[in-house]
Design a protein around this motif. Structure first.
Motif, PDB file in Angstrom:
ATOM      1  N   ALA A  90       5.461  -8.220 -11.084  1.00  0.00           N
ATOM      2  CA  ALA A  90       4.246  -7.474 -10.737  1.00  0.00           C
ATOM      3  C   ALA A  90       4.516  -6.339  -9.757  1.00  0.00           C
ATOM      4  O   ALA A  90       3.579  -5.844  -9.117  1.00  0.00           O
ATOM      5  CB  ALA A  90       3.204  -8.423 -10.145  1.00  0.00           C
ATOM      6  N   PRO A 101       5.205  -3.053 -10.154  1.00  0.00           N
ATOM      7  CA  PRO A 101       4.445  -1.799 -10.324  1.00  0.00           C
ATOM      8  C   PRO A 101       2.995  -1.906  -9.851  1.00  0.00           C
ATOM      9  O   PRO A 101       2.432  -0.929  -9.346  1.00  0.00           O
ATOM     10  CB  PRO A 101       4.531  -1.549 -11.836  1.00  0.00           C
ATOM     11  CG  PRO A 101       5.740  -2.293 -12.284  1.00  0.00           C
ATOM     12  CD  PRO A 101       5.799  -3.510 -11.417  1.00  0.00           C
ATOM     13  N   GLN A 102       2.377  -3.076 -10.025  1.00  0.00           N
ATOM     14  CA  GLN A 102       0.995  -3.237  -9.602  1.00  0.00           C
ATOM     15  C   GLN A 102       0.873  -3.495  -8.106  1.00  0.00           C
ATOM     16  O   GLN A 102      -0.124  -3.124  -7.486  1.00  0.00           O
ATOM     17  CB  GLN A 102       0.329  -4.399 -10.367  1.00  0.00           C
ATOM     18  CG  GLN A 102       0.076  -4.131 -11.837  1.00  0.00           C
ATOM     19  CD  GLN A 102       1.329  -4.184 -12.676  1.00  0.00           C
ATOM     20  OE1 GLN A 102       2.287  -4.875 -12.308  1.00  0.00           O
ATOM     21  NE2 GLN A 102       1.353  -3.459 -13.786  1.00  0.00           N
ATOM     22  N   LEU A 103       1.895  -4.106  -7.510  1.00  0.00           N
ATOM     23  CA  LEU A 103       1.820  -4.450  -6.094  1.00  0.00           C
ATOM     24  C   LEU A 103       2.133  -3.272  -5.187  1.00  0.00           C
ATOM     25  O   LEU A 103       1.421  -3.048  -4.193  1.00  0.00           O
ATOM     26  CB  LEU A 103       2.787  -5.608  -5.797  1.00  0.00           C
ATOM     27  CG  LEU A 103       2.448  -6.967  -6.401  1.00  0.00           C
ATOM     28  CD1 LEU A 103       3.538  -7.983  -6.088  1.00  0.00           C
ATOM     29  CD2 LEU A 103       1.106  -7.464  -5.892  1.00  0.00           C
ATOM     30  N   GLY A 155       3.310   0.011  -6.518  1.00  0.00           N
ATOM     31  CA  GLY A 155       3.228   1.320  -7.166  1.00  0.00           C
ATOM     32  C   GLY A 155       4.569   1.799  -7.676  1.00  0.00           C
ATOM     33  O   GLY A 155       5.623   1.462  -7.128  1.00  0.00           O
TER      34      GLY A 155
END
Length: 322
Positions: A70, A72-74, A76
């Motif tokens: 995760a 990229p979501q955490l 950026g």
């Protein structure tokens, strides 16, 4: 006058019952095999849960794997970009940057999350390559006697006495600086221990009576090695894999720290190398040095605990402490 024929008519022949379909025994055998596998997995999980160290290591690995997936979501996708760094150079930990910043103003926490992806990927792939080579060499050397085994074992001994890190550095130096170079360098230099263990287990398996029966019934070399020897050495291979992963992660960090990794990829080892190059050691910027080092030690410890627990479940005679 009409007469009625009183001759009894012959009874109709009974319809023959069709033979049972040939797929029913096959299906039942497959269902039985699946049931046995489910039972074995359930029993393995029950025994594994009794090892508190193994459960702690497994929980730690699951958490780190979720964070890495995760990323990229955490944090950026632009958190590794030098041109868009949001902070100043080597800022101490604060509310905006919990672990401070590096020499380019990037968040150390974001780099740590992205580095988990590379370190885990290198560890898993390098361990898979190492265990695959070691398993093939060990089974072949244990199955074939004579000069086949002698040649393979002498090659194994040569790799075993040579320093693994020196061989990995030599391979990483002559090859392109990329992630695959690190994986290949680790995989082709760390397999001798696995080969030795698998060969010893293969010799023990092939001394059992059912191997002689398989050969007497016409089983060839491939049949014996794949259908009989390999399933019996897989528990050892599985336990060895978890131990090799931690070693591969440490080796990747060492190679990256020495500047032999891909400079465009962020890993925990490259973070340590960047911190050294930026003078974080002499300046006392602990927030740049400590997090990647602690992460490497934590993951290596977690894999080691999982490996010891698996080895204890698969071979209770070892008496590994729970």
């Amino acid at each position: 006058m009409t007469t009625t024929d009183s001759t009894p008519k012959p009874a109709p022949e009974p319809t023959p019952t069709p033979p049972p379909a040939q797929t029913e025994p096959v299906k039942s055998a497959r269902a039985l095999a699946r049931a046995r596998k489910r039972h074995s997995l359930a029993r393995f999980w029950r025994e594994y849960r009794k090892h508190r160290g193994g459960m702690w290591g497994l929980g730690c690995l699951v958490l780190i794997a979720v964070i890495a997936l995760a990323a990229p979501q955490l944090v950026g996708a632009d958190s590794q970009n030098v041109t868009t760094a949001p902070g100043g150079a080597l800022e101490s930990p604060s509310g905006e940057f919990p672990l401070g910043t590096d020499q380019f103003g990037r968040s150390v926490l974001a780099l740590l999350v992205w580095g988990a992806r590379v370190s885990l990927t290198v560890g898993l792939l390098a361990a898979f390559l190492c265990v695959a080579i070691g398993t093939i060499v060990g089974i072949v050397a244990g199955h074939f006697r004579g000069w086949y085994s002698t040649v393979l074992m002498r090659i194994t001994d040569w790799f075993l006495v040579m320093p693994t890190l020196v061989l990995a550095i030599a391979l990483a130096t002559v090859m392109d600086r990329s992630l695959w170079t690190i994986i290949i360098a680790i995989g082709v230099t760390t397999w001798p221990t696995t080969a030795r263990l698998v060969r010893a287990q293969t010799l023990a398996v092939e001394s059992r009576p059912y191997i002689e029966r398989a050969r007497a019934l016409g089983g060839g070399h491939g049949h014996v090695m794949i259908r009989h020897v390999l399933p019996n050495v897989m528990p050892l291979v599985l336990a060895q894999t978890t131990l090799v992963i931690s070693s591969a992660i440490l080796t990747e960090a060492t190679l990256a720290f020495l500047g032999l990794g891909d400079p465009t990829i962020t890993s925990w080892g490259s973070m340590l190398q960047d911190a050294r190059a930026a003078g974080a050691v002499s300046a006392g910027d602990w927030w740049y040095l400590a997090p990647p080092g602690i992460a490497i030690a934590l993951v290596a410890l977690a894999f080691t605990l999982c490996g010891r627990a698996i080895e204890s479940v698969l071979n209770p005679k070892l008496g590994v402490a729970r």
